[in-house]
Design an enzyme around this catalytic site. Structure first.
Site, short mmCIF file in Angstrom:
data_model
loop_
_atom_site.label_atom_id
_atom_site.label_comp_id
_atom_site.label_asym_id
_atom_site.label_seq_id
_atom_site.Cartn_x
_atom_site.Cartn_y
_atom_site.Cartn_z
N TYR A 32 50.89 64.18 66.80
CA TYR A 32 49.45 64.21 67.07
C TYR A 32 48.83 62.82 66.96
CZ TYR A 32 47.60 68.96 67.65
OH TYR A 32 47.24 70.17 68.16
N GLU A 33 47.75 62.63 67.71
CA GLU A 33 46.87 61.47 67.55
C GLU A 33 45.49 61.95 67.15
OE1 GLU A 33 50.06 59.22 69.07
OE2 GLU A 33 49.29 61.10 69.83
N GLY B 214 49.08 59.05 54.96
CA GLY B 214 47.98 58.09 54.88
C GLY B 214 47.50 57.63 56.23
N PHE C 81 48.79 67.75 55.10
CA PHE C 81 47.64 66.96 54.66
C PHE C 81 47.93 65.53 55.11
CE2 PHE C 81 47.53 70.60 51.92
CZ PHE C 81 46.21 70.81 51.57
N ASP C 82 47.55 65.19 56.31
CA ASP C 82 48.02 63.93 56.89
C ASP C 82 47.58 62.71 56.10
OD1 ASP C 82 49.42 65.22 58.90
OD2 ASP C 82 47.71 65.26 60.25
#
Length: 694
Positions: free
Chosen positions: A414-415, A335, A329-330
């Site tokens: 990841y981006e 955050g 849960f990024d």
């Protein structure tokens, strides 16, 4: 790229005295003062580890009249500035949250949270976890068995531990190890995801030590193998110096010789108002959600009270331990604000750009400046509308100019490029572009597994989902709104419909809070309406409809922790009755969460959502079955959800956009050709004559 042509001004009401607007992010001094007030609750030798010091938004019942008075030029009533603070007593599991009243300089509430409630990570902690994992003697001993070339640099990627119900009550990190190219170990930008290792230390965040070392299975089953000497594979780099670059690409410059068409107005030390092409809104920024859009209006008509990305979840498909716990849960685990890029470092935005910076807090409760975390710019999005009268050859055409408010986050590998996009036809789009590098794991050579793709020798990219939840707090001409959906149904054959071609639209009102799905076979389309305001032409309620893409819902079964925790991932749409504090679709604390604290639970209250203050959560997602072409870096995958006016205006609101012309656009006219046409003309005696134009 330019940054010096944006009309920027200081709002008149704050020109003499900078004061915090109720929606303005906390200032650096407010962050420091908030943490000082919390520290004062404890003996001076107590060491606190702060997780968030951020704006506690005012109650909606206070803020709505404040905003209305503000827009009407009337005197606004005072609203106390408050901060939300979450923290640990360092090196313990004693997790607290507090509300600090900055206006009155005291702590209003301070509570210790219960078991199985864990904070997100923070930048300082993640770096510490990396160090702990790599300096552990048992980890070093396991790495020595690989017999890596001298000078090889090992990298640790700490992941939030996840939940599976098996001895997972304490707060932990699962670290996945990689290495840089052993033949080029000094290259700090080496793609270490091309060299995954099977060694996976688990770190306890209270004791700050490795408590066990998991070994990732590398075969076709869950067999764990002893660590063996590593067979070095070739690298797979993404940086430009490792490529044979194309030589036939000519420059494409975005020029705005008169500057941008939008204005940015500072409202307080940290707040900004953006105005463009009849649009106006406030931009905020916080540790969890990153950018937040408030008080959205078009031509001074209210549309949305608050827009933000509420949550996201990325569950992986490998059922074997420890990969089965990879379900990030990024936003809740770290955050979007914490992970935001400095956009001035690269050409992430083109044209005349305005940057917004932010101030967040570090683990000591001190302000931490985040520069250029949001960029605002215009872009040409092709033709907005066009019609050519083929009888005269005259074309009426306007370009579709868009205003983009964009932020980019990097989540280890990841981006995510996230943007709110406003256009001249009164439409709002939320766009997510997923790019970056696949999170990889090792696999034995010569085998294949049905839950992932081999993207490089010895490298497996596991299937995974990206599921996002956009929180929409509507204010369509006011706050008493309803959610409806339209469906298209064929008419039965009858004397009236003898050829079976007729069809109608049926509208259904959503009466109570619930989770709902889009049915593409019936063209089910959701609208947010205000039935108390009617269109002057057809008498229908003013509304905005939701265009959301299809996506596969959460694949993990309903008894899994993945399903329990990602409460938003099982429906296209959730609608709930507004309650203060309910902002995050997966729950307030997602780190090793158990579920039951998010939007599914809120919708389960079955409250009335008809003609009242409601909130809509729109889900969108990707089922990522990796391709070879996604490695070593992934081309952007693009998702969009759009909000379009329905019976809100009395005609196309973009009719007043100036026509596209050569003088304005400085384009080159290549050719034109008239079309043949025929027309009929009525004479003096009523006769009709036909003529042809060639």
């Amino acid at each position: 790229m330019s940054t010096d042509q944006i009309p920027w001004r200081l709002a008149e009401d704050v020109a003499k005295h900078i004061a915090g607007h109720p929606l303005a992010p906390l200032t650096a001094s407010e962050i420091s003062r908030s943490s000082d007030l919390v520290k004062a609750l404890f003996p001076s030798e107590t060491n606190l580890q702060f997780k968030a010091v951020t704006l506690e938004e005012p109650l909606k019942a206070q803020l709505v009249p404040y905003l209305e008075h503000e827009h009407n030029g009337r005197k606004v009533s005072h609203i106390d500035r408050k901060a939300f603070v979450s923290y640990y007593i360092r090196n313990t599991n004693k997790f607290h949250e507090a509300i600090v009243n900055l206006s009155r300089q005291h702590v209003e509430s301070n509570v210790r949270l219960g078991p199985n409630i864990h904070s997100p990570g923070d930048s300082e902690e993640i770096l510490l976890i990396e160090k702990i994992a790599l300096e552990d003697e048992a980890v070093k001993a396991e790495l020595a068995k690989l017999q890596l070339p001298e000078g090889t640099v090992v990298i640790s990627d700490p992941w939030i531990y996840g939940s599976d119900g098996v001895d997972d009550h304490r707060r932990m990190y699962q670290c996945y190890l990689y290495m840089r190219d052993p033949m080029d170990p000094s290259n700090a930008d080496s793609n270490h995801y091309a060299f995954p290792l099977a060694i996976s230390p688990v770190v306890d965040t209270v004791e700050n030590k490795v408590i066990r070392i998991d070994i990732v299975p590398t075969g076709i089953d869950n067999t764990i193998k002893e660590t063996q000497p590593y067979k070095v594979q070739p690298p797979n780099e993404y940086t430009s110096e490792h490529q044979a670059l194309r030589t036939d690409l000519k420059p494409l410059n975005v020029m705005q010789p008169e500057g941008a068409s939008f204005t940015a107005t500072q409202a307080g030390e940290t707040g900004e108002i953006i105005e463009w092409q009849k649009w106006s809104f406030r931009v905020g920024f916080n540790q969890r959600e990153g950018m937040v859009i408030y008080d959205v209006r078009y031509d001074d008509r209210s549309l949305f009270y608050r827009l933000s990305l509420s949550d996201m979840n990325i569950p992986y498909a490998d059922p074997r331990s420890p990969i089965h716990r990879k379900a990030a849960f990024d936003l809740g685990d770290v955050g979007a604000g914490t992970m935001a890029n400095n956009l001035k470092l690269g050409c992430d935005c083109l044209g005349s750009i305005h940057y917004l910076s932010a101030v967040l807090s570090d683990d000591k409760g001190q302000p931490f400046p985040m520069e250029n975390v949001v960029c605002v710019h215009e872009q040409d999005a092709g033709i907005g509308w066009k019609h050519t009268n083929y009888r005269t050859g005259r074309a009426a055409v306007v370009r579709n100019r868009e205003l983009v408010v964009q932020s980019i986050i990097t989540v280890a590998n990841y981006e995510y490029i996230m943007a709110f996009i406003f256009n001249q036809a009164g439409e709002v789009t939320y766009e997510i572009r997923a790019t970056g590098i696949l999170s990889t794991q090792p696999i034995d050579e010569g085998i294949d597994v049905p839950w992932g793709t081999v993207v490089h020798p010895g490298v497996l990219a596991t299937y995974h989902q990206h599921i996002f939840s956009l929180r929409v707090d509507p204010a369509i001409e006011g706050h008493d709104n309803r959610l409806v959906y339209d469906e298209v149904h064929p008419m039965a054959r009858s004397e009236f419909n003898p050829h079976g071609v007729g069809y109608t639209v049926k509208e259904t009102v959503v009466e109570e809070s619930s989770g709902l799905d889009i049915d593409y076979d019936s063209n089910r389309t959701f609208q947010i309406q205000n039935v108390s305001v009617r269109n002057p032409v057809n008498g229908k309620p003013v509304a905005y409809k939701i265009h959301a893409p299809a996506f596969q819902k959460m694949v993990s079964d309903q008894d899994s922790y993945n399903h329990k925790r990602a409460e938003f991932a099982d429906h296209n749409i959730y609608v709930t009755k507004y309650q203060d504090g309910e902002l995050y679709a997966g729950g307030k604390y997602t780190n090793q969460s158990r579920g039951g604290e998010g939007v599914r639970a809120w919708a389960g209250r079955k409250e009335n959502v008809k003609d009242t203050d409601l909130v809509v959560y729109v889900q969108l997602g990707l089922q990522h079955i990796p391709r070879i072409e996604d490695f070593p870096v992934m081309p952007c995958e693009i998702l969009k959800v759009a909000f379009k006016p329905v019976n809100f205006f009395d005609k196309n609101p973009a009719l007043d956009v100036p026509p596209s012309s050569q003088d304005f656009n400085q384009s080159s006219l290549v050719s034109q050709h008239p079309q043949a046409a025929a027309e009929a003309m009525t004479g003096e005696k009523g006769e009709v004559c036909c003529s042809s134009k060639l």
